[in-house]
Design a protein around this motif. Structure first.
Motif, PDB file in Angstrom:
ATOM      1  N   LEU A 152       0.867  -1.227  -0.010  1.00  0.00           N
ATOM      2  CA  LEU A 152       0.038  -0.006   0.035  1.00  0.00           C
ATOM      3  C   LEU A 152       0.910   1.276  -0.132  1.00  0.00           C
ATOM      4  O   LEU A 152       1.759   1.286   0.772  1.00  0.00           O
ATOM      5  N   ASP A 153       0.550   2.159  -0.983  1.00  0.00           N
ATOM      6  CA  ASP A 153       1.380   3.329  -0.896  1.00  0.00           C
ATOM      7  C   ASP A 153       0.530   4.350  -0.373  1.00  0.00           C
ATOM      8  O   ASP A 153      -0.742   4.368   0.145  1.00  0.00           O
ATOM      9  N   ILE A 154       1.150   5.734   0.125  1.00  0.00           N
ATOM     10  CA  ILE A 154       0.555   6.690   0.807  1.00  0.00           C
ATOM     11  C   ILE A 154      -0.537   7.497   0.130  1.00  0.00           C
ATOM     12  O   ILE A 154      -1.576   7.986   0.611  1.00  0.00           O
ATOM     13  N   ASP A 155      -0.316   7.490  -1.321  1.00  0.00           N
ATOM     14  CA  ASP A 155      -1.401   8.188  -2.075  1.00  0.00           C
ATOM     15  C   ASP A 155      -2.687   7.275  -2.330  1.00  0.00           C
ATOM     16  O   ASP A 155      -3.520   7.608  -3.121  1.00  0.00           O
ATOM     17  N   ALA A 156      -2.517   5.887  -1.776  1.00  0.00           N
ATOM     18  CA  ALA A 156      -3.734   4.996  -2.262  1.00  0.00           C
ATOM     19  C   ALA A 156      -4.808   5.236  -1.223  1.00  0.00           C
ATOM     20  O   ALA A 156      -5.863   4.467  -1.473  1.00  0.00           O
ATOM     21  N   GLU A 215      11.551  11.710   1.392  1.00  0.00           N
ATOM     22  CA  GLU A 215      10.408  12.197   0.517  1.00  0.00           C
ATOM     23  C   GLU A 215      10.268  11.578  -0.444  1.00  0.00           C
ATOM     24  O   GLU A 215       8.699  11.387  -0.999  1.00  0.00           O
ATOM     25  N   ALA A 216      11.013  10.772  -1.059  1.00  0.00           N
ATOM     26  CA  ALA A 216      10.836   9.971  -2.176  1.00  0.00           C
ATOM     27  C   ALA A 216      10.158   8.679  -1.972  1.00  0.00           C
ATOM     28  O   ALA A 216       9.584   7.613  -2.907  1.00  0.00           O
ATOM     29  N   GLN A 217       9.927   8.232  -0.741  1.00  0.00           N
ATOM     30  CA  GLN A 217       9.387   6.971  -0.361  1.00  0.00           C
ATOM     31  C   GLN A 217       7.755   6.971  -0.595  1.00  0.00           C
ATOM     32  O   GLN A 217       7.130   7.708  -0.077  1.00  0.00           O
ATOM     33  N   ALA A 218       7.410   6.131  -1.321  1.00  0.00           N
ATOM     34  CA  ALA A 218       5.933   5.936  -1.645  1.00  0.00           C
ATOM     35  C   ALA A 218       5.208   5.115  -0.609  1.00  0.00           C
ATOM     36  O   ALA A 218       3.825   5.035  -0.562  1.00  0.00           O
ATOM     37  N   ALA A 219       5.935   4.063   0.159  1.00  0.00           N
ATOM     38  CA  ALA A 219       5.151   3.243   1.109  1.00  0.00           C
ATOM     39  C   ALA A 219       4.568   4.035   2.328  1.00  0.00           C
ATOM     40  O   ALA A 219       5.057   4.930   2.727  1.00  0.00           O
ATOM     41  N   LEU A 220       3.101   3.600   2.337  1.00  0.00           N
ATOM     42  CA  LEU A 220       2.480   3.912   3.648  1.00  0.00           C
ATOM     43  C   LEU A 220       3.181   3.590   4.914  1.00  0.00           C
ATOM     44  O   LEU A 220       3.406   4.237   5.814  1.00  0.00           O
ATOM     45  N   PHE A 221       3.641   2.217   5.142  1.00  0.00           N
ATOM     46  CA  PHE A 221       4.308   1.748   6.372  1.00  0.00           C
ATOM     47  C   PHE A 221       5.642   1.280   6.027  1.00  0.00           C
ATOM     48  O   PHE A 221       6.084   0.724   5.064  1.00  0.00           O
ATOM     49  N   VAL A 222       6.521   2.188   6.912  1.00  0.00           N
ATOM     50  CA  VAL A 222       8.027   1.987   6.678  1.00  0.00           C
ATOM     51  C   VAL A 222       8.616   1.624   7.937  1.00  0.00           C
ATOM     52  O   VAL A 222       8.010   1.536   9.109  1.00  0.00           O
ATOM     53  N   GLY A 270      -3.710 -11.103  -8.850  1.00  0.00           N
ATOM     54  CA  GLY A 270      -3.976 -10.758 -10.223  1.00  0.00           C
ATOM     55  C   GLY A 270      -3.825  -9.595 -10.732  1.00  0.00           C
ATOM     56  O   GLY A 270      -4.203  -9.025 -11.891  1.00  0.00           O
ATOM     57  N   SER A 271      -3.206  -8.659  -9.886  1.00  0.00           N
ATOM     58  CA  SER A 271      -2.983  -7.316 -10.086  1.00  0.00           C
ATOM     59  C   SER A 271      -4.090  -6.316 -10.349  1.00  0.00           C
ATOM     60  O   SER A 271      -4.432  -5.312 -11.067  1.00  0.00           O
ATOM     61  N   LYS A 272      -5.545  -7.114  -9.305  1.00  0.00           N
ATOM     62  CA  LYS A 272      -6.710  -6.371  -9.761  1.00  0.00           C
ATOM     63  C   LYS A 272      -6.738  -5.499  -8.549  1.00  0.00           C
ATOM     64  O   LYS A 272      -6.472  -5.600  -7.645  1.00  0.00           O
ATOM     65  N   THR A 273      -7.199  -4.189  -9.088  1.00  0.00           N
ATOM     66  CA  THR A 273      -7.318  -3.112  -8.263  1.00  0.00           C
ATOM     67  C   THR A 273      -8.819  -2.834  -7.629  1.00  0.00           C
ATOM     68  O   THR A 273      -9.937  -3.265  -8.464  1.00  0.00           O
ATOM     69  N   ARG A 274      -9.096  -2.835  -6.558  1.00  0.00           N
ATOM     70  CA  ARG A 274     -10.437  -2.728  -5.867  1.00  0.00           C
ATOM     71  C   ARG A 274     -10.583  -1.493  -4.782  1.00  0.00           C
ATOM     72  O   ARG A 274      -9.324  -1.212  -4.291  1.00  0.00           O
ATOM     73  N   LEU A 275     -11.295  -0.906  -4.739  1.00  0.00           N
ATOM     74  CA  LEU A 275     -11.837   0.324  -3.932  1.00  0.00           C
ATOM     75  C   LEU A 275     -12.313  -0.040  -2.544  1.00  0.00           C
ATOM     76  O   LEU A 275     -13.659  -0.480  -2.754  1.00  0.00           O
ATOM     77  N   LEU A 276     -11.979   0.214  -1.513  1.00  0.00           N
ATOM     78  CA  LEU A 276     -12.512  -0.477  -0.049  1.00  0.00           C
ATOM     79  C   LEU A 276     -12.635   0.759   0.736  1.00  0.00           C
ATOM     80  O   LEU A 276     -12.065   1.827   1.190  1.00  0.00           O
ATOM     81  N   PRO A 277     -13.953   0.663   1.602  1.00  0.00           N
ATOM     82  CA  PRO A 277     -13.820   1.655   2.468  1.00  0.00           C
ATOM     83  C   PRO A 277     -13.026   1.332   3.747  1.00  0.00           C
ATOM     84  O   PRO A 277     -12.561   0.382   3.907  1.00  0.00           O
TER      85      PRO A 277
END
Length: 324
Positions: free
Chosen positions: A165-169, A212-219, A183-190
């Protein structure tokens, strides 16, 4: 259990075709590195066994050979599910060999794995899970940990989905997260209120750890994206430190999410969509968990279903003595 090392030497006739297949699955079929590694390990194990049997050609393998191989895996303690995964890899491999004209038939087509008992996923009690997630973090890394576990339970995330999960997701204002599943399928979750609160507490801590360049939400403490193993270890640690009466693991949170949602709503289709299951049959395992709960309530509540306890039995005996 004997495990054949992936680095073991194999004849070129076996290893070359196998490497071509794994490359095909990665580049043309777009399978994840993890899936390709699994194919490679399973096929390497078969190839090493074939060498032990004196065979060095894929086209020489028969259905009889594979039945012996399945029996060998079973003796080594592999479950029916694991053997079924091995056979699936072998079938796909031979489909590839047939297309490349390197085999004349697929000897794995009619081979079936032995059946194993169906294990229901373990589910955490609602009250205990609430108590664990309400526990106060003692340091910045525990702020991160609680955020991860809140989000996993809030949205039913797989371990791989949480780790990637990325921070901008995550849209905190909209209360939703964009997740890339199998399967690289994207879904939107509450995303629930408690998880959003946990994210709001974690983001200032993250800002002090991640470049600053790190995209991951959890580091991690070093600012790197957290690995699967690290997440598993931190969840297990959280359970021990915060007083869980059972070992916690990521899939338990996903199972608990599914079971608790189904128990409250009864909407199997909605739970299927939230979990990202392609086949509703996969989701139906949670109906068994829900039925177990209902059966317990029935046994404890229905006057004609309750088992007599010792007091009931004593009362009945007293009555009989009085009538005698």
């Amino acid at each position: 259990m004997t495990v054949v090392p992936v680095s073991a030497q194999l004849p070129d006739e076996l290893s070359g075709y196998m490497a071509d297949f794994v490359q095909h699955m990665a580049s043309e079929k777009r399978h994840s590195p993890r899936t390709c590694d699994s194919y490679q390990r399973d096929l390497h194990r078969l190839a090493a066994w074939l060498v032990e049997q004196g065979s060095t050609e894929w086209r020489a393998v028969s259905g009889y050979d594979l039945r012996r191989y399945v029996a060998n895996l079973s003796r080594q303690g592999l479950s029916g599910r694991s053997i079924a995964r091995h056979l699936s890899a072998i079938r796909r491999f031979y489909q590839h060999l047939l297309r490349e004209r390197r085999a004349t038939d697929n000897p794995a087509l009619d081979i079936r794995a032995p059946k194993s008992s169906k294990r229901l996923p373990r589910v955490a009690d609602v009250d205990q899970l609430n108590a664990l997630l309400d526990a106060r973090p003692d340091d910045p890394l525990e702020v991160r940990d609680r955020c991860m576990f809140e989000l996993m339970y809030s949205s039913g995330l797989r371990l791989a989905e949480l780790a990637s999960l990325d921070i901008d997701a995550v849209d905190c204002k909209g209360g939703e997260a964009r997740v890339v599943g199998k399967g690289s399928k994207t879904r939107l979750l509450p995303v629930g209120r408690k998880a959003l609160e946990a994210i709001a507490q974690w983001l200032p801590v993250r800002a002090g750890l991640a470049p600053e360049a790190q995209a991951a939400l959890f580091v991690s403490r070093r600012g790197d994206r957290l690995s699967h193993r690290s997440i598993q270890a931190r969840l297990s640690r959280w359970g021990v430190v915060k007083g869980a009466d059972q070992k916690l693991h990521p899939h338990m949170l996903r199972h608990s999410f599914a079971s608790h949602m189904l128990e409250s709503s009864g909407d199997l289709r909605a739970v299927q969509e939230l979990l990202g299951h392609a086949d509703i049959a996969t989701t139906q395992v949670y109906t068994h968990l829900d039925f177990q709960h209902l059966a317990r309530v029935y046994d404890q509540s229905h006057p004609r279903a309750r088992r007599r306890n010792s007091r009931d039995h004593d009362d009945q005996n007293t009555g009989q003595e009085g009538n005698a």
